[in-house]
Design an enzyme around this catalytic site. Sequence first.
Site, PDB file in Angstrom:
ATOM      1  N   ALA A  31      42.066  46.123   2.412  1.00  0.00           N
ATOM      2  CA  ALA A  31      43.404  46.470   1.950  1.00  0.00           C
ATOM      3  C   ALA A  31      44.298  46.860   3.122  1.00  0.00           C
ATOM      4  O   ALA A  31      45.441  46.412   3.230  1.00  0.00           O
ATOM      5  CB  ALA A  31      43.321  47.616   0.937  1.00  0.00           C
TER       6      ALA A  31
ATOM      7  N   SER B 255      37.772  45.530   9.088  1.00  0.00           N
ATOM      8  CA  SER B 255      37.937  44.260   8.392  1.00  0.00           C
ATOM      9  C   SER B 255      36.663  43.432   8.313  1.00  0.00           C
ATOM     10  O   SER B 255      36.584  42.337   8.845  1.00  0.00           O
ATOM     11  CB  SER B 255      39.011  43.434   9.103  1.00  0.00           C
ATOM     12  OG  SER B 255      39.316  42.296   8.343  1.00  0.00           O
TER      13      SER B 255
ATOM     14  N   CYS C  20      30.565  42.370   1.125  1.00  0.00           N
ATOM     15  CA  CYS C  20      29.809  41.548   0.182  1.00  0.00           C
ATOM     16  C   CYS C  20      28.818  40.634   0.887  1.00  0.00           C
ATOM     17  O   CYS C  20      27.945  40.053   0.249  1.00  0.00           O
ATOM     18  CB  CYS C  20      30.760  40.707  -0.647  1.00  0.00           C
ATOM     19  SG  CYS C  20      31.959  41.723  -1.498  1.00  0.00           S
TER      20      CYS C  20
ATOM     21  N   VAL D 205      42.085  60.202   9.857  1.00  0.00           N
ATOM     22  CA  VAL D 205      43.199  60.979   9.291  1.00  0.00           C
ATOM     23  C   VAL D 205      42.587  62.035   8.373  1.00  0.00           C
ATOM     24  O   VAL D 205      41.828  61.712   7.460  1.00  0.00           O
ATOM     25  CB  VAL D 205      44.163  60.068   8.509  1.00  0.00           C
ATOM     26  CG1 VAL D 205      45.231  60.903   7.809  1.00  0.00           C
ATOM     27  CG2 VAL D 205      44.802  59.055   9.452  1.00  0.00           C
TER      28      VAL D 205
ATOM     29  N   ASP E 241      39.681  49.980  -2.583  1.00  0.00           N
ATOM     30  CA  ASP E 241      38.626  50.672  -3.323  1.00  0.00           C
ATOM     31  C   ASP E 241      38.904  52.140  -3.607  1.00  0.00           C
ATOM     32  O   ASP E 241      38.185  52.765  -4.385  1.00  0.00           O
ATOM     33  CB  ASP E 241      37.295  50.565  -2.558  1.00  0.00           C
ATOM     34  CG  ASP E 241      36.742  49.146  -2.554  1.00  0.00           C
ATOM     35  OD1 ASP E 241      37.394  48.259  -3.136  1.00  0.00           O
ATOM     36  OD2 ASP E 241      35.656  48.935  -1.972  1.00  0.00           O
TER      37      ASP E 241
END
Lengths: 475, 475
Positions: free
Chosen positions: B13, B40, B44, B81, B308
């Site tokens: 995302a 990235s 899966c 963060v 997610d």
Amino acid sequence: MPEPFVVIGGDAAGLSAASKCKRESPDREVIVFEKGQWVSYAHCGEPYFVKGEVDKLENLLSLTPEEIEERDIDLRRHHEVVAVDPDAGTVTVEGPDGEFEQAYGDLLVATGARAVTGPIEGSELDGGFPLHGLDDAAAIRAFLLDPSEDALADVGGEAFVDRERVGRFGAMDPPETAAIVGGGYVGVEMAEALSAHGLDVHVFQRSGHLLSPFGEAVGEAVAAELREQGVTLHLNETVVRLAGEDRVERLECEGGTALDIDLAVVGVGVQPNTDLLAGADVELGEDGAVAVDEYGETSVEGVYAAGDCAEDDHTVTGEPAWVPLGLTANRAGRAVGATVAGDPTPVGSIAGTAVVKAFEQECGRVGLLEDGAREAGFDPVSETITTRSRSGYYPGAAETTVTLVADRESGRLLGGTIVGTDRAAVRIDTVATALEADMTVGELERADLAYAPPFSPVWDPILVAAKVLNGKLKD
Amino acid sequence: MPEPFVVIGGDAAGLSAASKCKRESPDREVIVFEKGQWVSYAHCGEPYFVKGEVDKLENLLSLTPEEIEERDIDLRRHHEVVAVDPDAGTVTVEGPDGEFEQAYGDLLVATGARAVTGPIEGSELDGGFPLHGLDDAAAIRAFLLDPSEDALADVGGEAFVDRERVGRFGAMDPPETAAIVGGGYVGVEMAEALSAHGLDVHVFQRSGHLLSPFGEAVGEAVAAELREQGVTLHLNETVVRLAGEDRVERLECEGGTALDIDLAVVGVGVQPNTDLLAGADVELGEDGAVAVDEYGETSVEGVYAAGDCAEDDHTVTGEPAWVPLGLTANRAGRAVGATVAGDPTPVGSIAGTAVVKAFEQECGRVGLLEDGAREAGFDPVSETITTRSRSGYYPGAAETTVTLVADRESGRLLGGTIVGTDRAAVRIDTVATALEADMTVGELERADLAYAPPFSPVWDPILVAAKVLNGKLKD
């Protein structure tokens, strides 16, 4: 009880209708007149029988005459309906014992289509075949087999097949060079079938592309595949003549190209069988197929038509279209059977969904491509992408090419094609379903399609095409 | 120029958003903070790397750090963060050089989910693994390989992987008996992966069915497949403890069942990573995932969430749902990137479409099954059929089982599942597209889906299910 439900034609549409009517209304008398000896068989399986992947001719029967009898359907083979008189409510039938009239309460015309050989001289010579029916398939397979084999026993169907024809071809030396005239479904499937028997196969196509209803991207991929498999393509060649003494020896094209051959399969199209309606004032459509309403009823009350002899409404245009294919024949027949039995059921529209295997390439198409969309009054925008069928890192990922077509102003999806070796064909069903629901390309782009490395990349090839086309529409 | 677009999390995302924003608005500064070293990558694909079908760990990267740099995205790995202050418009970042504040104009929370090990004691022992990240995959594969092989070189990823952990497992004797705790996606895929290495594989599942989101019909087919492939299933068994001295030696269940093992993979679920939002007054949904509107914006203006860690609207219910899967993460991220760049783009809804390979069985599911439909206030009717994947006479036809669920009153399609060995998985896309378009079962039944003997019977398995379910709805 009303007069019987009479069905003309004992194939997909006719027997689907007869079966459904009997199931819903067991007391209604249902008579099926079939002019030939075969009923309810799988046309689409013929190339695979010729190839040898289907062992026995009988395997291509969907229903045997015995199963039809068990359903209490009065099946009369070798009975040809030669005229319909809607005013009298009768059909004229020529049977083995002579001609007679049969009264009907409802009538279904399910006479199918026949192969045309176009303006090609010499198609009737021995060794020149259409491929439209089990007798043709049996004869071609017998011809391909060595005479020392018992061809008749091998092809099966002793009870039905034209034994004389099979025996004659079985006794001939097997052909070595084959010409396939026409690069449509039958042509492409037969190229695979004949190559499997070791023949030197040549495909002649009048236009510059194979499988023209599938568009250029598919046509080019299929041409590349056929060449790689050793098939010789003769594009932009118009065959005018099959020549020979008693049997086909030579093929000649308009421009002078010629080829010595032993076998020719002519698959240049089909036309609807509607001759028996000549005197009955039943309305026909542009292509000569029977015009029907949403329930399959013709312009004459109580007379229905379904299957390859009839039109359907097109999913995208809403206008009548003639696209003779298997599912719609079965579905329309079944719907007419239900309607006649008292449960009015729409025959459904046709999206022109078609898939075909060309050796290892799986091809699919649906809806309107650019030319068809323009003819239908849309302003089509088209985009073709090539991407992988699975995650790039997963073994077996194969290049997959998708074309999608949309209307510029509304963004409505109009049609699409796909070609690839890895599960490409069934993916066209996604586009078919989207057409059924009048989706826009933007809506399709946002569909939550399946992803797992063995089956699809994160963005399914269909979604990649939708994304790119949608971007183009926004520009 | 506004303050930078700050993205928290460098996976699907986050990087989709960063890339899209940069493409649409090249002058906007885009900073991505990633707390780990990997960016990235394809979660899966991990089971297939463990299995050995994917050679190198790097193959699972969607984008390398270099490619990200080429896109002019300011990627900061090893930067976590830890807090968000929407009033000040800043995030607090802990980096290798200490803590600092970073101002943002727009903020995307794309922190993903983490594996939970549930109330299972001893999951932290060596030899007990979750499978959630490339480091886990690398360590498991190193463990499986013979110590004489250079495991580190073989698994690749030298530049990124936790070398110490890989080296340690690489030096151990390979395991012989493996327990997989949890019979969901990860469990089923890992059963295949570990069996490929010759291990004696045991799957422990708390409920009576594997792959519970896929419903009973799929669960039973998969159980049969796993057993046939030599996997031992322990259904209705709740694992409470992994025990051993330094490493996992034994698994213990609630009822007393115990098994000596050398390796355990615990795949009992994931939960959204939202801890850093604790002080920021960002609204969370029922499952603890971030609540968002149709553009992915949270309850706090200028703060977005995707992937997610975030909810999406469910295609069927229209209500928020948390279904963490790959396509939606990519798509929502991309949409947020476009929105932030000035082109407001909906993130799309989620239908819960999922496919998984269980050895030779392809499984798919979408939408709501009976239980979920009832919970959502529908009156579900369900039908399961088994039919062939191709024309019966064509070689390779395989049994395919389809379940469809519809609402009794409206006939609206609510969801479905499929399982079979021949092109079953991608067929779920037909149902997903139908759900996207709010189709009824009657409309799906009339869809013009593809038919050709090598790919489908006349009535595709999805159509057969629609036909039977529609008949049931009419009764």
